[in-house]
Design a protein around this motif. Structure first.
Motif, PDB file in Angstrom:
ATOM      1  N   THR A   9      47.733  43.638  33.088  1.00 49.70           N
ATOM      2  CA  THR A   9      47.063  45.488  33.200  1.00 49.70           C
ATOM      3  C   THR A   9      46.612  44.347  35.321  1.00 49.70           C
ATOM      4  O   THR A   9      46.895  45.697  35.958  1.00 49.70           O
ATOM      5  CB  THR A   9      45.484  45.134  32.337  1.00 49.70           C
ATOM      6  OG1 THR A   9      45.850  45.362  31.165  1.00 49.70           O
ATOM      7  CG2 THR A   9      44.681  45.673  33.402  1.00 49.70           C
ATOM      8  N   ALA A  10      45.786  43.588  35.616  1.00 49.55           N
ATOM      9  CA  ALA A  10      45.682  43.453  36.861  1.00 49.55           C
ATOM     10  C   ALA A  10      46.956  43.280  38.265  1.00 49.55           C
ATOM     11  O   ALA A  10      46.810  44.042  38.662  1.00 49.55           O
ATOM     12  CB  ALA A  10      45.120  41.941  36.956  1.00 49.55           C
ATOM     13  N   TRP A  11      47.905  43.083  37.560  1.00 47.57           N
ATOM     14  CA  TRP A  11      49.245  42.947  38.098  1.00 47.57           C
ATOM     15  C   TRP A  11      50.050  44.274  38.158  1.00 47.57           C
ATOM     16  O   TRP A  11      50.083  45.123  38.961  1.00 47.57           O
ATOM     17  CB  TRP A  11      50.106  42.109  38.013  1.00 47.57           C
ATOM     18  CG  TRP A  11      49.835  41.102  38.631  1.00 47.57           C
ATOM     19  CD1 TRP A  11      50.023  39.719  37.673  1.00 47.57           C
ATOM     20  CD2 TRP A  11      50.322  40.063  39.609  1.00 47.57           C
ATOM     21  NE1 TRP A  11      49.420  38.543  39.143  1.00 47.57           N
ATOM     22  CE2 TRP A  11      49.974  38.548  39.467  1.00 47.57           C
ATOM     23  CE3 TRP A  11      50.260  40.525  41.038  1.00 47.57           C
ATOM     24  CZ2 TRP A  11      49.912  38.291  40.859  1.00 47.57           C
ATOM     25  CZ3 TRP A  11      50.447  39.891  41.973  1.00 47.57           C
ATOM     26  CH2 TRP A  11      50.345  38.797  42.307  1.00 47.57           C
ATOM     27  N   GLY A  13      47.834  47.351  37.969  1.00 48.86           N
ATOM     28  CA  GLY A  13      47.016  47.999  38.478  1.00 48.86           C
ATOM     29  C   GLY A  13      47.184  47.433  40.347  1.00 48.86           C
ATOM     30  O   GLY A  13      47.349  48.830  41.095  1.00 48.86           O
ATOM     31  N   TYR A  14      47.337  46.080  40.713  1.00 52.71           N
ATOM     32  CA  TYR A  14      47.771  46.710  42.261  1.00 52.71           C
ATOM     33  C   TYR A  14      49.772  47.203  42.536  1.00 52.71           C
ATOM     34  O   TYR A  14      49.668  47.359  42.854  1.00 52.71           O
ATOM     35  CB  TYR A  14      48.384  44.699  42.265  1.00 52.71           C
ATOM     36  CG  TYR A  14      48.287  43.740  43.489  1.00 52.71           C
ATOM     37  CD1 TYR A  14      47.491  44.052  44.136  1.00 52.71           C
ATOM     38  CD2 TYR A  14      49.907  43.828  43.433  1.00 52.71           C
ATOM     39  CE1 TYR A  14      48.411  43.733  45.626  1.00 52.71           C
ATOM     40  CE2 TYR A  14      50.236  43.274  44.989  1.00 52.71           C
ATOM     41  CZ  TYR A  14      49.703  43.682  46.411  1.00 52.71           C
ATOM     42  OH  TYR A  14      49.389  43.296  47.450  1.00 52.71           O
ATOM     43  N   ALA A  17      49.378  50.134  42.770  1.00 53.62           N
ATOM     44  CA  ALA A  17      48.345  51.204  44.128  1.00 53.62           C
ATOM     45  C   ALA A  17      49.729  50.290  45.092  1.00 53.62           C
ATOM     46  O   ALA A  17      48.372  51.121  46.429  1.00 53.62           O
ATOM     47  CB  ALA A  17      46.823  50.416  44.394  1.00 53.62           C
ATOM     48  N   SER A  79      54.747  42.436  35.574  1.00 52.90           N
ATOM     49  CA  SER A  79      54.779  43.912  36.008  1.00 52.90           C
ATOM     50  C   SER A  79      55.516  44.768  35.768  1.00 52.90           C
ATOM     51  O   SER A  79      57.055  44.824  36.685  1.00 52.90           O
ATOM     52  CB  SER A  79      53.536  43.895  37.573  1.00 52.90           C
ATOM     53  OG  SER A  79      53.932  45.322  37.368  1.00 52.90           O
ATOM     54  N   SER A 180      42.997  43.647  48.982  1.00 55.54           N
ATOM     55  CA  SER A 180      43.965  44.115  47.472  1.00 55.54           C
ATOM     56  C   SER A 180      43.631  43.227  46.446  1.00 55.54           C
ATOM     57  O   SER A 180      43.794  43.669  45.322  1.00 55.54           O
ATOM     58  CB  SER A 180      45.198  45.018  47.554  1.00 55.54           C
ATOM     59  OG  SER A 180      45.940  45.593  46.985  1.00 55.54           O
ATOM     60  N   THR A 183      39.951  43.371  45.323  1.00 58.01           N
ATOM     61  CA  THR A 183      40.252  44.124  44.343  1.00 58.01           C
ATOM     62  C   THR A 183      40.794  44.456  43.220  1.00 58.01           C
ATOM     63  O   THR A 183      40.214  44.897  41.987  1.00 58.01           O
ATOM     64  CB  THR A 183      40.917  45.288  45.528  1.00 58.01           C
ATOM     65  OG1 THR A 183      39.659  45.546  46.715  1.00 58.01           O
ATOM     66  CG2 THR A 183      40.048  47.084  44.482  1.00 58.01           C
ATOM     67  N   HIS A 184      41.920  44.252  42.540  1.00 57.79           N
ATOM     68  CA  HIS A 184      43.102  44.041  41.413  1.00 57.79           C
ATOM     69  C   HIS A 184      42.864  42.687  40.575  1.00 57.79           C
ATOM     70  O   HIS A 184      42.969  42.548  39.399  1.00 57.79           O
ATOM     71  CB  HIS A 184      43.957  44.600  41.896  1.00 57.79           C
ATOM     72  CG  HIS A 184      44.459  46.427  42.518  1.00 57.79           C
ATOM     73  ND1 HIS A 184      44.038  46.467  41.259  1.00 57.79           N
ATOM     74  CD2 HIS A 184      44.482  46.184  43.675  1.00 57.79           C
ATOM     75  CE1 HIS A 184      45.045  48.017  42.083  1.00 57.79           C
ATOM     76  NE2 HIS A 184      44.707  47.790  43.734  1.00 57.79           N
ATOM     77  N   ASP A 185      41.519  41.922  41.126  1.00 60.97           N
ATOM     78  CA  ASP A 185      41.070  40.706  40.262  1.00 60.97           C
ATOM     79  C   ASP A 185      42.354  40.093  40.331  1.00 60.97           C
ATOM     80  O   ASP A 185      43.002  39.494  38.716  1.00 60.97           O
ATOM     81  CB  ASP A 185      40.852  40.895  38.831  1.00 60.97           C
ATOM     82  CG  ASP A 185      39.923  40.035  38.376  1.00 60.97           C
ATOM     83  OD1 ASP A 185      39.414  38.737  39.037  1.00 60.97           O
ATOM     84  OD2 ASP A 185      39.472  40.538  36.746  1.00 60.97           O
TER      85      ASP A 185
END
Length: 243
Positions: A9-11, A13-14, A17, A79, A180, A183-185
């Motif tokens: 999920t984090a990747w 999202g990164y 964006a 991802s 970034s 932000t995306h953890d």
């Protein structure tokens, strides 16, 4: 949420964006500073007629370079969004790109069934995996190599955190590239000294050679030189069967 789902999920999202442009991610340095240099460590040991798999390919910057040196190059990433960027950035189709969870043994076996034995390039992937998933990631590496492949594994050392901290604490605060990441953890963990060697051997791989180097980032210092993270490299080969 299971660890793999958390960082998937984090990747995603990164990468969703991101524009996917080469050099936009903090780590996405020009291949002249990364894959080109790294292959001098791998190619003396590897059969160039075998395919090469770029594990954790992201937007495919390094994969496209690998495709110029091996018969076939395949980039894989956890991802879906990263894989989509890689495909868009390679309209000529110099390489292939697939979504693959490196901790999934069935996915690894299916890819090996399609490609046969492969070489592998894995740059700064293990520290982004939760410790519980790392044996599975290295098992995938071993599956892909089969009996004939060779792998180059590169990972930042614990000292890399000090470098990243110094970049984050520069006047004006972290750059857009580093913000970034935060932000995306994307949580860069630390791989303990000796852990990689133990993981490789535990997966049935021998370490043919190893050494220290630095990993160039696309981020630069004030003088324009690339930020470089202390790292170690490992040349891994399948353990030869006993006579």
């Amino acid at each position: 949420m299971p660890p793999t789902e958390r960082y998937r999920t984090a990747w995603d999202g990164y990468w969703e964006a991101s524009s996917g442009a080469p050099g936009e991610p903090f780590w996405d340095a020009d291949p002249a500073l990364t894959a080109a240099r790294d292959l001098t460590l791998l190619t003396p040991h590897a059969d160039p007629a075998l395919p090469i798999v770029d594990l954790g390919c992201g937007n495919g910057t390094q994969t496209r370079y690998l495709a110029t040196r091996f018969a076939r190059a395949v980039g894989v990433d956890l991802s879906h969004a990263a894989v989509a960027h890689a495909r868009r950035s390679d309209p000529a189709g110099s390489a292939a790109y697939e979504q693959l969870d490196l901790s999934d043994p069935e996915g690894a076996r299916a890819l090996h069934a399609r490609l046969g034995d492969t070489n592998a390039y894995m740059r700064a992937v293990l520290h982004q995996s939760d410790p519980a998933d790392r044996p599975g990631v290295v098992a995938t590496l071993a599956t892909l190599l089969g009996t004939r492949g060779r792998a180059l594994v590169l990972e930042p050392t614990g000292e890399a955190k000090t470098v990243i901290r110094s970049v984050a604490e520069r006047p004006g605060g972290p750059s857009a590239k580093l913000r970034s990441v935060f932000t995306h953890d994307l949580r860069p963990g630390e791989v303990a000294e000796g852990e990689i060697a133990a993981l490789l051997r535990g997966a049935g791989l021998d370490i043919a050679d190893e050494g220290a180097l630095t990993l160039a980032m696309s981020e630069t210092h004030a003088d324009g030189t690339p930020v470089a993270l202390p790292a170690r490299w490992y040349l891994a080969a399948p353990t030869a069967p006993a006579p």
